[in-house]
Design a protein around this motif. Structure first.
Motif, PDB file in Angstrom:
ATOM      1  N   GLU A 163       0.834  -1.207   0.000  1.00 11.47           N
ATOM      2  CA  GLU A 163       0.000   0.000   0.000  1.00 11.47           C
ATOM      3  C   GLU A 163       0.869   1.259   0.000  1.00 11.47           C
ATOM      4  O   GLU A 163       0.516   2.274  -0.606  1.00 11.47           O
TER       5      GLU A 163
ATOM      6  N   ASN B  36      -0.720   4.982  -0.646  1.00 13.06           N
ATOM      7  CA  ASN B  36      -1.977   4.911   0.106  1.00 13.06           C
ATOM      8  C   ASN B  36      -1.652   4.951   1.598  1.00 13.06           C
ATOM      9  O   ASN B  36      -1.324   3.938   2.209  1.00 13.06           O
TER      10      ASN B  36
ATOM     11  N   GLY C  89      -4.104   2.778   3.870  1.00 14.44           N
ATOM     12  CA  GLY C  89      -3.829   1.348   3.781  1.00 14.44           C
ATOM     13  C   GLY C  89      -2.530   0.974   4.466  1.00 14.44           C
ATOM     14  O   GLY C  89      -2.442  -0.049   5.156  1.00 14.44           O
TER      15      GLY C  89
END
Length: 205
Positions: free
Chosen positions: A73, A78, A81
């Motif tokens: 991630e 991200n 995440g």
């Protein structure tokens, strides 16, 4: 192969993604979290003892697989995440450590009061992440919301010594884990079929 930009508000996507050639790691992290949570809470509900099966799952699937998902991630840019998967991966590893280290003579056994504090801190952390899910899918909101309740029940059970609350937490934890597995498999099926096979719910724009 270059992938097109994925709409972060598409309910078929669990976490927001950026254009790259890296596969979505969220299903791995969700299934690792969900399946390990289910098995631990079957124990909490009183169906079998705490055994090597749970510890093995906690280390190798709930722990390491989630950390791997979180690292991927990070490569997908991200932050949510990364934070969620690596944190809960290390939660499982730390939980196994709390159980195993006293047996190895490395530390004193964790008291119920200390365990209640441990679970409470993770519950507050999960609550804060839950607010982030309000911009994501309804399925994700359910996973994190039910996890907040699970930590609260477990912490209360440890703080008060109320075994009935601990057993209730077991059943609630099974639901929480199953919701994570559902969300992970839904993403896999929706991606494979190119349409919504298992709905994840609309997201808040």
């Amino acid at each position: 192969m270059y992938k097109p930009i994925i709409n972060p508000f598409n309910p078929n996507n669990f976490f927001m993604s950026t254009p790259n050639a890296i596969a979505n790691p969220a299903p791995l992290g969700l299934c690792a979290f969900g399946m390990t949570t289910i098995l631990l809470n079957i124990h909490n509900a009183g169906f079998f003892e705490l055994n090597s099966m749970i510890l093995g799952m906690g280390i190798f699937y709930g722990g390491l697989a989630q950390v791997i998902a979180g690292v991927i991630e990070a490569k997908k840019d991200n932050t949510f995440g990364l934070t969620a998967f690596t944190s809960y991966g290390f939660f499982w590893l730390s939980l196994v450590g709390l159980l195993v280290m006293p047996k190895l003579g490395w530390a004193e056994k964790t008291s119920d009061t200390a365990m209640a504090a441990y679970l409470s801190v993770w519950g507050v952390f999960t609550l804060l992440l839950f607010f982030g899910t309000l911009r994501l899918s309804k399925a994700l909101q359910f996973v994190f919301g039910s996890l907040v309740i699970l930590f609260a029940l477990l912490a209360y059970s440890r703080a008060t010594g109320n075994a009935s609350i601990g057993k209730l937490a077991g059943y609630e934890g099974i639901i929480c884990g199953a919701s994570a597995v559902y969300t992970g498999i839904a993403q896999v099926l929706n991606e494979v079929y190119g349409r919504t096979v298992w709905p994840l719910g609309p997201v808040q724009k």
